[in-house]
Design an enzyme around this catalytic site. Structure first.
Site, PDB file in Angstrom:
ATOM      1  CD  GLU A 147      49.467  -1.380 -28.855  1.00  0.00           C
ATOM      2  OE1 GLU A 147      49.682  -2.139 -27.888  1.00  0.00           O
ATOM      3  OE2 GLU A 147      48.344  -1.003 -29.205  1.00  0.00           O
ATOM      4  CD  GLU A 201      47.824   2.584 -29.748  1.00  0.00           C
ATOM      5  OE1 GLU A 201      48.208   1.617 -29.072  1.00  0.00           O
ATOM      6  OE2 GLU A 201      47.034   2.464 -30.705  1.00  0.00           O
ATOM      7  CE1 TYR A 211      35.189  12.144 -40.430  1.00  0.00           C
ATOM      8  CE2 TYR A 211      37.017  12.588 -38.929  1.00  0.00           C
ATOM      9  CZ  TYR A 211      35.816  12.972 -39.507  1.00  0.00           C
ATOM     10  OH  TYR A 211      35.262  14.178 -39.167  1.00  0.00           O
ATOM     11  CG  HIS A 265      46.241   0.103 -26.294  1.00  0.00           C
ATOM     12  ND1 HIS A 265      46.004   0.318 -27.637  1.00  0.00           N
ATOM     13  CD2 HIS A 265      45.066   0.340 -25.667  1.00  0.00           C
ATOM     14  CE1 HIS A 265      44.744   0.675 -27.805  1.00  0.00           C
ATOM     15  NE2 HIS A 265      44.150   0.695 -26.635  1.00  0.00           N
ATOM     16  CD  GLU A 281      46.265   2.166 -34.645  1.00  0.00           C
ATOM     17  OE1 GLU A 281      46.068   1.253 -33.838  1.00  0.00           O
ATOM     18  OE2 GLU A 281      46.607   3.312 -34.306  1.00  0.00           O
ATOM     19  CD  GLU A 327      44.830  -1.115 -31.041  1.00  0.00           C
ATOM     20  OE1 GLU A 327      44.906  -0.114 -31.783  1.00  0.00           O
ATOM     21  OE2 GLU A 327      45.591  -1.283 -30.068  1.00  0.00           O
ATOM     22  CG  HIS A 345      43.263   3.550 -32.593  1.00  0.00           C
ATOM     23  ND1 HIS A 345      44.213   3.045 -31.751  1.00  0.00           N
ATOM     24  CD2 HIS A 345      42.470   4.344 -31.817  1.00  0.00           C
ATOM     25  CE1 HIS A 345      44.014   3.501 -30.524  1.00  0.00           C
ATOM     26  NE2 HIS A 345      42.949   4.281 -30.544  1.00  0.00           N
TER      27      HIS A 345
HETATM   28 FE    FE Z   1      46.968  -0.005 -29.456  1.00  0.00          FE
HETATM   29 MN    MN Z   2      45.914   1.573 -31.832  1.00  0.00          MN
END
Ligand code: FE
Ligand code: MN
Length: 331
Positions: free
Chosen positions: A177, A211, A113, A214, A73, A104, A107
């Protein structure tokens, strides 16, 4: 008008819009907004800590996927900001790149987390791209492929440089990706289907939804550059792209075999190979290139997970139809 190498483009003037599709991706990204803290990790923490609930192979698979994605990421985010944004000067395309960069960051935050809530050792997770060969090989493949674009003197002037830039877009959007993420997605969603680590699984579903946008944006960007610079799209360049996809498929299959040994999750290594090949053919088709593998999708449940507009019902903690704004259709 053109999307790169247009000295007449004022990046500060978004109206009138030249590429409405780029703006549509922005709206679709905003409509999919989410943050990792909206997903409860309570059950995951219990399962992670319960002795024997997860097999050692399942635990390793989870750690490997956190390890791979946490750095992938960051690599992707850096590529957007440090390479793609410089050369795509069109304002509505840049508006989407800003949105993608934010996603991103979401992500990246997801893996922070997960590490925090499960109490994982960050030195172990964040070093896997150095310590686990099949993760290192995937990252190195993309980094090597896209190196020339990071040279501060790089420009997209001329066909050879435009090809270099398109190679970067292939490396990140189509291979990273579009191929390198998908065995991991399948593994984590297979776990979730068995009610194991459902919080992480849900976060992977959100990431996968982002994604897929993306990837679709990246393919439309590549096709726009190709249509505006038809000279770059030689047979040799098309063959090179197909060859890169084949190499990426081999690396992804190796990763899947290493991370998810035979028999785990009711899925065998052969099915993972088949899935990766199926996914690669979809990417080639999206670029109007011929399919290589001709495989069927062995995981029908994955195409459901990718194709549905999956949204979260925050009150029931499950994914249903819910969206904050407009809808986008593509393909
Ligand atoms: Fe991405
Ligand atoms: Mn990503």
């Amino acid at each position: 008008m053109s999307i790169i190498n247009n000295s007449k483009t004022d990046p500060n003037k978004i109206l009138p819009i030249t590429y409405p599709w780029a703006r549509d991706y922005y709206k679709a990204g905003v409509a999919n907004n989410w943050t990792p803290e909206e997903v409860s990790m309570q059950k995951d923490v219990e399962q992670w800590k319960a002795p024997g609930f997860l097999s050692s192979t399942e635990r390793r698979l989870i750690l490997w996927n956190l390890g791979f994605f946490s750095t992938a990421e960051s690599l992707t985010a850096n590529n957007i900001v440090l390479a793609v944004y410089n050369h795509v000067t069109n304002p509505e395309a840049r508006q989407y790149l800003l949105r993608q960069g934010f996603e991103e960051a979401i992500h990246t935050d997801t893996f922070i987390y997960c590490c925090d809530t499960l109490g994982l050792d960050p030195d172990e997770i964040y070093n896997m791209y150095n310590t686990i060969p099949s993760i290192e090989e995937k990252d190195n493949f993309v980094v090597e492929l896209t190196k020339s674009v990071f040279d501060p003197t790089f420009t997209t002037d001329g066909e050879e440089n435009t090809r270099k830039f398109v190679r970067d877009l292939i490396g990140y959007y189509v291979i990273m990706e579009g191929i390198f993420f998908y065995a991991g997605f399948a593994m984590m969603l297979a776990l979730k289907r068995q009610n194991k680590m459902i919080g992480i699984g849900e976060q992977f579903e959100y990431i996968m939804r982002d994604e897929s946008l993306h990837l679709a944006f990246g393919c439309d960007l590549i096709k726009t550059i190709r249509d505006e610079n038809p000279g770059i799209w030689t047979q040799a360049f098309q063959d090179e792209i197909i060859d890169l996809v084949k190499k990426a498929v081999d690396l992804e299959k190796r990763y899947a075999h290493d991370a998810c040994p035979e028999g785990l999750l009711g899925i065998n290594a052969e099915q993972f190979s088949q899935y990766v090949e199926f996914v690669a053919d979809r990417r080639l088709e999206r670029l109007d290139l011929p399919k290589v593998y001709g495989r069927k999708n062995p995981f029908a449940w994955m195409s459901q997970a990718t194709d549905l507009s999956k949204e979260k019902n925050f009150f029931e903690t499950r994914v249903t139809e819910y969206q904050t704004g407009g809808v986008l259709t593509w393909d």
